[in-house]
Structures are given as C-alpha cells and as structure tokens.
Design a protein around this motif. Structure first.
Motif, short mmCIF file in Angstrom:
data_model
loop_
_atom_site.label_atom_id
_atom_site.label_comp_id
_atom_site.label_asym_id
_atom_site.label_seq_id
_atom_site.Cartn_x
_atom_site.Cartn_y
_atom_site.Cartn_z
N ALA A 163 14.92 41.03 68.89
CA ALA A 163 13.86 40.02 68.89
C ALA A 163 12.56 40.68 69.30
CB ALA A 163 14.21 38.89 69.85
N ALA A 226 13.50 35.21 70.02
CA ALA A 226 14.24 35.43 71.25
C ALA A 226 15.29 34.34 71.46
CB ALA A 226 13.28 35.49 72.44
N LEU A 229 18.16 35.04 69.12
CA LEU A 229 18.94 36.18 69.59
C LEU A 229 19.85 35.77 70.73
CD1 LEU A 229 19.66 39.18 69.56
CD2 LEU A 229 17.71 39.59 71.09
N ALA A 230 19.32 35.01 71.67
CA ALA A 230 20.14 34.56 72.79
C ALA A 230 21.32 33.72 72.30
CB ALA A 230 19.28 33.76 73.77
N ALA A 247 17.52 38.84 75.65
CA ALA A 247 16.47 38.38 74.75
C ALA A 247 15.10 38.54 75.39
CB ALA A 247 16.71 36.93 74.35
N ASP A 250 13.91 42.08 75.02
CA ASP A 250 13.38 42.33 73.68
C ASP A 250 12.00 41.70 73.52
OD1 ASP A 250 15.55 43.80 72.88
OD2 ASP A 250 15.96 42.60 71.09
#
Length: 285
Positions: A163, A226, A229-230, A247, A250
């Motif tokens: 992310a 993010a 991604l999490a 996340a 990132d």
C-alpha cells in the motif's frame, strides 16, 4: 578493559557489528558483548570478546555491563511499548559509568515521520539529548531483509502486496547498517551527530522487477489502499491489530518517510550500499 560495548550483541544486527569491528582490526580484548543469554555468545567469547550479561528490563544488571567502557552502541530493543523505559535505563547506566559516547540505532526521519515505530525512537533521542552524554544517532531506514526474507512467499504467490502508492524505500542490508554502526562507534566526533541512513531507494514495482530478474520467476507488485491491504492480510491469518500496523508502515512509505537522498550511509561505510539485486541473489543462495 574494553573500549567498546555493543548491546543486543547476539541479535542479527549486534553480531554483525562485532564481526565488523573484528574484521576492521579492533582487538577482541577491546570489545564487550552485552547479552541476555551468555550461552548464545559462546562463539564470540571463543574469539576473545568479553561477554557481559545484562537485560534491558533489569536495570540493576546494566551498570556493570557498561563499566569501564568508553563508547557504547545501544541497539534499540525489540519490544514495542517498552523501548523508552529500556533505553532510558541503559542511558542512565552509561552516564553513571562515565561512558564517553553513546551511539543509538534510531529510525529514518525520527523527528518528523508518522511511521508508527518512530515515537519510541524520538523519545529515546530526547532522553539522550537530556542526558548530557555525547551521542551519535543512526537513523536507519528499512532493512532490505524485510523483503528478501519474504522471497519464498513472493515466489509462491507471484505477487508482492503493498500500500505504498509508488513511494520509494531507501532500504539497505543489515550488514550495511552494521558497518555504519561500527564506523560510528570507532570514529572520533566533535559534539553530537545525527546520521540519516539508507541505501539506494526503490519502489515496490522495482522490487518486483528485481525479484523477477534474479529468480527468473515472474513476480508482480499489487498496490492497494492501506485499508484494503489490512483487510487482505487478515484473510491470510493476521489479526486486525497486526494487519493495521503493517498497512500503516506501508502508508509511511507512500508518504516518502522511509526514503532519503542522504549519502550518510555510503560515507560512513566507505562504499556504496549493497545493490538490491545482489541482496536478492544472496538471499536466494
């Protein structure tokens, strides 16, 4: 009496620092390895390094561990939420023992970054500044090993998830940072010093390209938000807190907080940082 002491000396960074000191001609008798488990330091003892037992969480063990030492490398602890108290105990012991300089491993842009790991480093830097001890702060960016250790997963799935939004990360190998720490520990400084350390920056697209080239296995970078991604990390087994933390790291890269144009690392180690492809080849074996 040892001139230099290295805390966390049997950890992956600390051991490399001691090896670097020895390889550059520092006599073993001038090095003290500060460790929690002396059994894990048997190989260092066999090379003539003095082994001193101490624990960040037991302040009573710390004064003896740094007694008589001129310069101390304080490698940051590995337990989030406890680092400031641990580091403060070491710094207090160093001041009591008359240590002439403390070298501390911090994080890149510690005083400005939103990286969730940074607050404890920033607080430790403040403790150092308030101590009155001369200090050197090594603000390390990411380890290249954060990525090369995931090679089996990249190759199995064919993807690097992130992310980072095209952000760059100035990662360098653990050996590069160890060489910088050894150099900072042994060099004479006037006053305090802060070094922003990082290797040649790369994006996750470039990381995927490098992995593909070195391994001859196609790996692509899949960038997402993010939040996404999490959520994805939770589907593969991470708990919500850990997934959100990863996340957030990132997101810090996306903001440019783990990239630097500083040449401090190459100047300290006297050479360019290890190229990404070379690090991947080494990890590939």
């Amino acid at each position: 009496m040892p001139t230099y002491a290295v805390t966390g000396a049997t950890g992956r960074l600390g051991r490399l620092v001691i090896e670097r000191l020895l390889d550059t001609g520092v006599p073993a008798t001038e090095i003290a390895a500060v460790v929690r488990d002396t059994d894990k330091a048997a190989d260092l003892a066999a090379r003539g390094v003095e082994i001193r037992q101490a624990n960040y969480d037991d302040p009573l063990t710390l004064p003896g561990a740094v007694a008589g030492v001129r310069r101390l490398l304080l490698i940051s602890g590995d337990t989030p939420g406890q680092r400031v108290a641990q580091h403060t105990a070491v710094i207090d012991a160093a001041k009591l023992a008359g240590v002439e300089r403390v070298v501390y491993t911090s994080i890149l842009k510690a005083d400005t970054t939103t990286n969730p790991l940074a607050p404890e480093h920033k607080a430790t830097e403040a403790v150092l500044a308030a101590s009155g001890l001369p200090y050197t702060v090594l603000r390390n960016s990411w380890y290249t090993e954060n990525y090369t250790d995931q090679l089996p997963q990249y190759l199995q799935t064919g993807a690097i998830l992130g992310a980072t939004g095209g952000g760059r990360v100035s990662a360098a190998t653990r050996a590069d940072y160890a060489a910088a720490a050894a150099a900072a520990l042994t060099r004479d400084e006037d006053g305090n010093a802060v070094y922003e350390l990082g290797g040649t920056a790369f994006t996750f697209d470039e990381l995927a390209e490098a992995v593909t080239e070195v391994t001859s296995t196609t790996v692509v970078h899949r960038d997402m938000s993010a939040t996404d991604l999490a959520d994805t990390l939770q589907t593969v087994g991470l708990d919500a807190g850990t997934a959100g933390f990863v996340a957030a790291l990132d997101h810090s890269i996306a903001l440019g907080e783990l990239a630097t144009d500083s040449d401090d690392l190459s100047r300290l180690i006297g050479r360019p940082s290890t190229p990404l492809r070379d690090a991947i080849r080494a990890a590939r074996g």
